[in-house]
Design a protein around this motif. Structure first.
Motif, short mmCIF file in Angstrom:
data_model
loop_
_atom_site.label_atom_id
_atom_site.label_comp_id
_atom_site.label_asym_id
_atom_site.label_seq_id
_atom_site.Cartn_x
_atom_site.Cartn_y
_atom_site.Cartn_z
N GLU A 1 0.98 3.56 2.21
CA GLU A 1 1.53 3.77 3.54
C GLU A 1 2.70 2.80 3.81
N GLN A 2 2.54 1.53 3.40
CA GLN A 2 3.61 0.56 3.60
C GLN A 2 4.86 0.94 2.80
N THR B 1 0.85 -1.19 0.00
CA THR B 1 0.00 0.00 0.00
C THR B 1 0.89 1.24 0.00
#
Length: 287
Positions: free
Chosen positions: A35-36, A33
């Motif tokens: 964010e990851q 993602t």
């Protein structure tokens, strides 16, 4: 945030002999993602976290496969293209700055293609077909725009040249390189393939510089030219001969003004005498 994902072993970076199994494995690795990816990028960028680098690389291997497949028309092993693309991906990960606000896949495309391009140019032909940046651009663009096997017509050549910002002659030259093929300089003799042997480069690229007959011929030609030059100089009057020798044959060549001071005349007169003497020498040698 916990960004650790279930990734495959590191040796998956090498496609190996079983390409189908490799592709299946990389496609099974979950995508990151936003964010990851940002968290892993910051861990690598600020703390040189090698585990973060590994996860970034592994999660993007499927994109390398996708890009490498677009180069399948060059006659090179798909596994080799993927391997080179993986090298580009790792270079991109090493330089990735998460603060730029760009996804890694967008940033890595350039590096992946650059490594694949270099590999294609090194291995597509024995003799490199493109060396300069402009030639490399023309090579890959021409390959993608040339839709059929026949030669391009003038309109197509002009269209490609205009779209790529190059001369039409450069398009023609690159097309000739693309349609050429590697050939053995001195192929083994095959009685069933006499035509191929006849047109082998060894039959018309002979180096005759050290042929005794040619060396004798060149030696005679040099001697004759030297004798003719000597006779032509001897036919000149003393002043003209001296001017030619000082202007053309001396190690430190005299200027027109130096000779003008020596003979007490103008530099223009020295130039006229030199010109007349040279015309007589040329006529004597040509006779």
């Amino acid at each position: 945030m916990n960004t650790t994902t279930s990734l495959q072993p590191v040796n998956i970076l090498s496609p190996g002999a079983n390409l189908e199994a490799y592709v299946h494995s990389v496609n099974s690795i979950p995508l990151l993602t936003l964010e990851q990816e940002r968290d892993l990028g910051e861990r690598l960028y600020y703390h040189e976290d090698l585990e973060a680098a590994r996860q970034l690389v592994m999660s993007h291997l499927r994109f390398v496969v996708h890009i490498a497949r677009s180069y399948s028309g060059y006659g090179l092993a798909q596994s080799d293209l993927i391997q080179e693309g993986n090298v580009g991906l790792m270079k991109a990960v090493k330089r990735f700055n998460p603060e730029k606000g760009v996804r890694l896949v967008s940033f890595a495309v350039h590096w992946i293609r650059a490594e694949i391009h270099e590999f294609v140019l090194r291995n597509w032909r024995i003799v490199k077909v493109a060396t300069t940046k402009a030639q490399r651009k023309l090579f890959f663009n021409l390959r993608s725009q040339k839709k059929r096997l026949s030669w391009l017509n003038n309109d197509e050549v002009n269209g490609i040249a205009e779209s790529l910002g190059v001369e039409a002659r450069e398009v023609r030259e690159m097309e000739s390189r693309l349609t050429g093929a590697d050939m053995s300089f001195d192929p083994a003799v095959d009685e069933s393939d006499d035509d191929h042997t006849f047109y082998a480069p060894a039959t018309y690229l002979e180096d005759d510089r050290y042929d005794p007959a040619r060396q004798l011929e060149m030696s005679d030609a040099t001697d004759n030219a030297n004798n003719a030059l000597y006779d032509a100089l001897e036919s000149l009057d003393e002043r003209s001969r001296d001017i030619v020798q000082q202007r053309w044959l001396a190690e430190e060549k005299a200027t027109l003004h130096q000779l003008a001071d020596q003979y007490g005349v103008s530099a223009e007169r020295i130039r006229q005498l030199e010109k007349n003497a040279m015309n007589k020498i040329k006529a004597a040698i040509a006779a």
